[in-house]
Design an enzyme around this catalytic site. Structure first.
Site, mmCIF file in Angstrom:
data_model
loop_
_atom_site.group_PDB
_atom_site.id
_atom_site.type_symbol
_atom_site.label_atom_id
_atom_site.label_comp_id
_atom_site.label_asym_id
_atom_site.label_seq_id
_atom_site.Cartn_x
_atom_site.Cartn_y
_atom_site.Cartn_z
ATOM 1 N N LYS A 80 30.409 73.419 82.711
ATOM 2 C CA LYS A 80 29.008 73.231 82.355
ATOM 3 C C LYS A 80 28.913 72.416 81.069
ATOM 4 C CE LYS A 80 24.850 76.114 81.619
ATOM 5 N NZ LYS A 80 24.367 77.520 81.585
ATOM 6 N N SER A 158 20.633 78.391 84.406
ATOM 7 C CA SER A 158 20.727 77.016 83.945
ATOM 8 C C SER A 158 21.990 76.299 84.414
ATOM 9 C CB SER A 158 20.671 76.999 82.409
ATOM 10 O OG SER A 158 21.778 77.695 81.843
ATOM 11 N N SER A 182 21.977 82.822 84.014
ATOM 12 C CA SER A 182 22.315 81.435 84.324
ATOM 13 C C SER A 182 23.594 81.227 85.112
ATOM 14 C CB SER A 182 22.380 80.609 83.033
ATOM 15 O OG SER A 182 21.100 80.485 82.470
#
Length: 456
Positions: A80, A158, A182
């Site tokens: 990420k 996210s 997330s």
């Protein structure tokens, strides 16, 4: 036909690599071919092709010489866009950080998995500054949920690109962060396993924060076994201490308040069917009201959300300057709400949190908690982009169930349990109090096949 390497489980690919049936360099080149040929260009923000080939060559040499670092040696992983990668600016899904200084070294977790032989193939897209459960990003594009065959649907956030990278079969595993859901939300919406470790289980050094009181890490992958292997390596272990627990006699409590409010019928049906399958194996299912759920929501209404207060403290100078004009307006609007939480309110939130964590531990005891990861399936993207009110309402509902676990300092794993509307995946969330990770993962190892049923 053989699966693409990126569509395999970590365990499946490990067998091929460790046996010499495939070479890590072959695997990595194939992974990049898949990524570069994939029509959705919003999944990755950066590809690390040169680094990955070099790491694959080193892995190949080790394995040929009989010096493998273990089961994860040669396995590709995506990161990420919150994790420092040496030589690159950490942009956290935002254009305003693109000109910041390059990281001097990898994040601690990146280094830990590199020491286990894993190969970093790139950085994945995300909600800007990790501040949305939907995964929509106006700067780098919004990755499309690979299960959305009717219309483009949200990936969840996210860790949006992480989920789509695995869900689309581009990589076997991707690393996410989880402050309010997330990891578990995008895992649930994309039909994946998503494990959020207890806050503090892994080092956060080199990870761009959102709210340090809540931030945690975890992998998105295809099986609980894969998550167990990654968890061990993240903690510097050569093998996992987690053992499968017998399902017969295991106690699982299902909350009766909050988490089923406004649930879609298809999600409820998939969850209930999974619970019935667990009960038939001998798991002891009970139902209980968890007062801390309602009290958490009441606290947020009175004092504001802890995540919003800490996010505002982190970004207050940015929001007061010209950079705010270059940020997602919805992130700006939501973050500025944190200004309303003064120091007395912030202290009150922390005191309430400490009390509720202790009360939950006494109430739950040795039981696990189970409820739907998200109360709805992944909705279409277009209406959310056009209507801010709909965006905020959907975001709040998407985050609700998982964020309760972050506030109460739980660990959790989302496992696919069926399909809801439009054939979209539904996630079954198993949770345990802080530091119950090994017990949770041991139960999840045994329960996974039962929870999944016939859904793959």
């Amino acid at each position: 036909m053989t699966k693409p390497f990126g569509a395999m489980t970590v365990a499946q690919l490990s067998i091929l690599i460790q046996s010499g049936a495939v070479d890590p360099v072959e695997v990595v080149r194939s992974i990049f071919e898949s990524i570069e040929g994939h029509p959705d260009k919003a999944v990755f923000t950066v590809l690390l092709k040169e680094r990955a080939i070099d790491e694959a060559k080193a892995s190949s040499l080790r394995i040929r010489r009989g010096r493998s670092l273990g089961a994860l040696d040669g396995i590709p992983i995506a990161w990420k866009d919150l994790f420092d990668i040496e030589g690159l600016a950490t942009t956290a899904g935002s254009k305003v950080l693109a000109s910041t200084a390059p990281a001097a070294s990898d994040a601690a977790t990146v280094m830990a998995l590199k020491r286990a032989g894993m190969i970093a193939v790139g950085r994945t897209n995300m909600s800007e500054f990790a501040f949305s459960g939907l995964g929509i990003n106006p700067h780098y594009g919004t990755p499309h949920n690979s299960h959305g065959l009717d219309v483009p649907r949200i990936p969840g956030g996210s860790s949006s690109g992480a989920a789509v990278a695995v869900g689309a079969g581009l990589v076997p595993v991707a690393m996410g962060t989880d402050t309010g859901g997330s990891v578990r939300i995008p895992a649930a919406l994309n039909g994946l396993v998503g494990y959020k470790g207890t806050r503090g289980r892994y080092s956060m050094d080199g990870v761009f924060p959102l709210a340090k009181s809540l931030d945690s890490l975890g992998p998105l992958c295809r099986t609980v076994r894969d998550a167990v292997w990654i968890d061990a390596a993240m903690r510097g272990l050569t093998s996992s201490e987690v053992c499968a627990r017998p399902l017969k006699g295991i106690e699982i409590a299902i909350p009766t308040n909050v988490v089923f409010d406004g649930i879609e019928p298809g999600v409820a049906a998939a969850f209930d069917a999974a619970v019935e399958r667990l009960a038939r194996t001998g798991a002891i299912i009970s139902h209980m009201t968890i007062p801390a759920f309602d009290q958490t929501l009441t606290s947020m209404t009175r004092y504001g959300a802890l995540v919003t207060a800490e996010a505002f403290a982190l970004h207050r100078e940015r929001l007061a300057g010209p950079e705010a004009a270059g940020m997602d307006r919805r992130v700006v609007m939501r973050t500025r709400l944190g200004e309303k939480t003064g120091m007395p309110d912030y202290i009150a939130i922390l005191e309430i949190r400490e009390r509720l964590i202790a009360e939950c531990k006494r109430l739950i005891g040795d039981r696990l908690l189970a409820f739907p990861s998200v109360a709805h399936v992944a909705p279409p993207i277009a209406p959310l982009e056009m209507d801010d009110d709909l965006f905020f309402a959907t975001n709040a509902k998407t985050l609700r169930n998982t964020a309760l676990g972050n506030f109460l300092d739980w660990c959790g794993v989302s496992i696919p349990c069926g399909a809801g509307d439009a054939g979209m995946p539904v996630g079954f969330l198993l949770s345990a109090p802080a530091n119950g990770d090994d017990v949770l993962l041991g139960a999840a190892l045994s329960a996974e096949a039962v929870i999944r049923g016939d859904f793959v």
